[in-house]
Design an enzyme around this catalytic site. Structure first.
Site, short mmCIF file in Angstrom:
data_model
loop_
_atom_site.label_atom_id
_atom_site.label_comp_id
_atom_site.label_asym_id
_atom_site.label_seq_id
_atom_site.Cartn_x
_atom_site.Cartn_y
_atom_site.Cartn_z
N ASP A 90 0.86 -1.18 0.00
CA ASP A 90 0.00 0.00 0.00
C ASP A 90 0.89 1.23 0.00
O ASP A 90 2.05 1.18 0.43
CB ASP A 90 -0.92 -0.02 1.22
N SER A 91 0.35 2.35 -0.44
CA SER A 91 1.17 3.52 -0.73
C SER A 91 1.41 4.45 0.45
O SER A 91 2.37 5.20 0.45
CB SER A 91 0.49 4.32 -1.84
N GLY A 92 0.50 4.45 1.40
CA GLY A 92 0.49 5.48 2.43
C GLY A 92 -0.69 6.40 2.29
O GLY A 92 -0.91 7.28 3.13
N GLY A 93 -1.49 6.21 1.23
CA GLY A 93 -2.67 7.03 1.05
C GLY A 93 -3.65 6.89 2.20
O GLY A 93 -4.26 7.87 2.64
N TYR A 94 -3.81 5.66 2.71
CA TYR A 94 -4.73 5.47 3.83
C TYR A 94 -4.23 6.19 5.07
O TYR A 94 -5.02 6.72 5.85
CB TYR A 94 -4.92 3.98 4.14
N ASP A 144 -3.21 8.03 -3.18
CA ASP A 144 -4.58 8.46 -3.44
C ASP A 144 -5.06 9.30 -2.27
O ASP A 144 -4.43 9.33 -1.22
CB ASP A 144 -5.51 7.25 -3.65
N GLN A 186 -12.08 6.00 -5.80
CA GLN A 186 -12.61 6.74 -4.67
C GLN A 186 -14.02 7.24 -5.02
O GLN A 186 -14.56 6.93 -6.06
CB GLN A 186 -11.68 7.89 -4.29
N GLY A 213 -11.73 3.87 0.26
CA GLY A 213 -12.66 4.79 0.89
C GLY A 213 -13.89 4.14 1.48
O GLY A 213 -14.88 4.83 1.74
N CYS A 303 -6.33 -25.67 11.36
CA CYS A 303 -5.09 -24.94 11.65
C CYS A 303 -4.26 -25.65 12.72
O CYS A 303 -4.74 -26.54 13.43
CB CYS A 303 -5.39 -23.50 12.08
N CYS A 306 -5.82 -25.48 16.30
CA CYS A 306 -6.97 -26.36 16.52
C CYS A 306 -6.58 -27.83 16.50
O CYS A 306 -7.23 -28.66 17.15
CB CYS A 306 -8.05 -26.09 15.48
N HIS A 332 -4.99 -19.13 14.20
CA HIS A 332 -6.35 -19.61 13.99
C HIS A 332 -7.21 -18.61 13.20
O HIS A 332 -7.89 -18.99 12.23
CB HIS A 332 -7.04 -19.91 15.32
#
Length: 369
Positions: A90-94, A144, A186, A213, A303, A306, A332
């Site tokens: 991810d870019s850092g936009g969030y 973004d 967006q 978004g 898993c 479990c 899990h």
């Protein structure tokens, strides 16, 4: 090399395959989040045992610490992490949305004040592409602008058009053809702005498209509606990635609406707080009734946790604040979601997804949308 192909459809739901430089994997897919180059409490061998084929790293966080120069000198992000399968960054936009108190957005990019030491860093669309090319991820996301849920129509429209201009700038500097650059749609909860964003970014003919978004404050009903309507606007021949969504019921509802890829910190975060996914809903492992319960966390789960340990043992680890509690719970929860994706794929191929969805949500204890 064909990047994406659909092998089966059932209504809007799709089963497909994605081919990156690191291998071929099936969709729908859930990507565990390795923000800083690590899925919290797990290592690469754990992830392989879960049948995870792609993880998500964050260019902004890795840029701040340990620094792209360090990772590059040590052979790139895959080698640095000891992970030979695919990585999406991810870019850092969030972070431009979530770290509002530490950033300023302008046409140039996002100016951040580091949450680590207070230093200033200007992340432009061009810088973000350079960071991700140096990291060597398989799929990159452009910078973004993610408008908050309560943003005005004007602010959402500004974000849509700015995201398009930043996409144009991102493509102008991208140099590594082995890395796939997705576009991010967006538009908030406004269908007309989602349509504008789809039309603007589709003109670039990108290998895949993310829906950004959402899961930022809107109701689940709104999220499902916008995710579904946006998916229908997008090309049927490209993978569709819904960013930041990961609750089991949300995965089922959104695969039903045509989404192929997901990521979210939710399963690992709640695992560290003792919240366990089961086929009958979430369970709080620390409640008193689990102290002597001699059965797996979920009877249908295959898993490591479990297959080896009882509810009572994991309960004890949490009460004793043993670090292994976080690892076993995280194993899990992630395997539960990855297994859910695998089962949805089988249902799509078998043309049984509608009944699968109804049965899963009924048993999980949520209403069908």
């Amino acid at each position: 090399m064909v990047f994406f192909r659909i092998v089966a459809k059932d209504g809007e739901a799709r089963a497909g395959k994605i081919q990156t430089a690191r291998g071929l994997f099936d969709t729908p897919i859930f990507m565990p989040v390795a923000t800083q180059g690590s899925v919290k409490a797990l290592d690469g061998d754990d992830l392989v045992s879960l049948n995870s084929h792609m993880v998500l790293g964050n260019a902004y966080h890795l840029y701040l610490r340990p620094g792209v120069d360090v990772i590059t000198k040590l052979g790139g992000l895959h080698r640095f992490m000891g992970w030979n399968r695919s990585i999406l960054t991810d870019s850092g936009g969030y972070q431009g949305f979530s770290l509002r108190h530490l950033r300023r957005i302008s046409e140039d990019g996002i100016l951040f004040r580091s949450h680590i030491d207070g230093s200033s860093h200007n992340l432009t669309p061009e810088v973000v592409i350079k960071i991700q090319e140096d990291l060597g991820s398989d799929i990159m996301m452009p910078l973004d602008e993610c408008a908050p849920y309560n943003a005005s129509e004007l602010d959402v429209e500004i974000a849509v058009h700015r995201t398009k201009r930043w996409m144009d700038r991102s493509l102008s500097v991208k140099s590594d053809n082995r890395q796939k650059l997705f576009g991010i749609i967006q538009g908030g909860i406004f269908t007309e702005f989602r349509q504008q964003s789809v039309e603007a970014l589709s003109s670039f003919d990108l290998p895949g498209y993310a829906i950004g978004g959402l899961s930022v404050g809107e109701s689940k009903k709104e999220m499902y509606s916008i995710a579904g309507s946006t998916a229908r606007m997008l090309s049927d021949k490209k993978p569709r990635y819904l960013m930041g969504v990961g609750a089991p019921e949300d995965l089922v509802e959104c695969v039903y609406r045509g989404i192929d890829m997901f990521d979210c910190v939710l399963p690992t975060r709640i695992a560290r707080n003792g919240a366990i996914y089961t086929s009958e809903g979430r369970m709080n492992i620390t409640t008193a009734r689990n102290k002597t319960l001699d059965c797996p966390l979920d009877l249908g789960c295959d898993c490591y946790t479990c297959s080896r340990f009882s509810v009572a043992y994991v309960h004890h680890l949490f009460k004793a604040k043993e670090y292994s509690a976080y690892r076993l719970a995280t194993i899990h929860n992630l395997r539960f979601l990855i297994n859910l994706m695998e089962n949805m794929r089988v249902a799509i191929i078998g043309n049984e997804f509608a009944s699968f969805k109804s049965e899963f949500l009924h048993r999980y204890g949520v209403s069908v949308h």
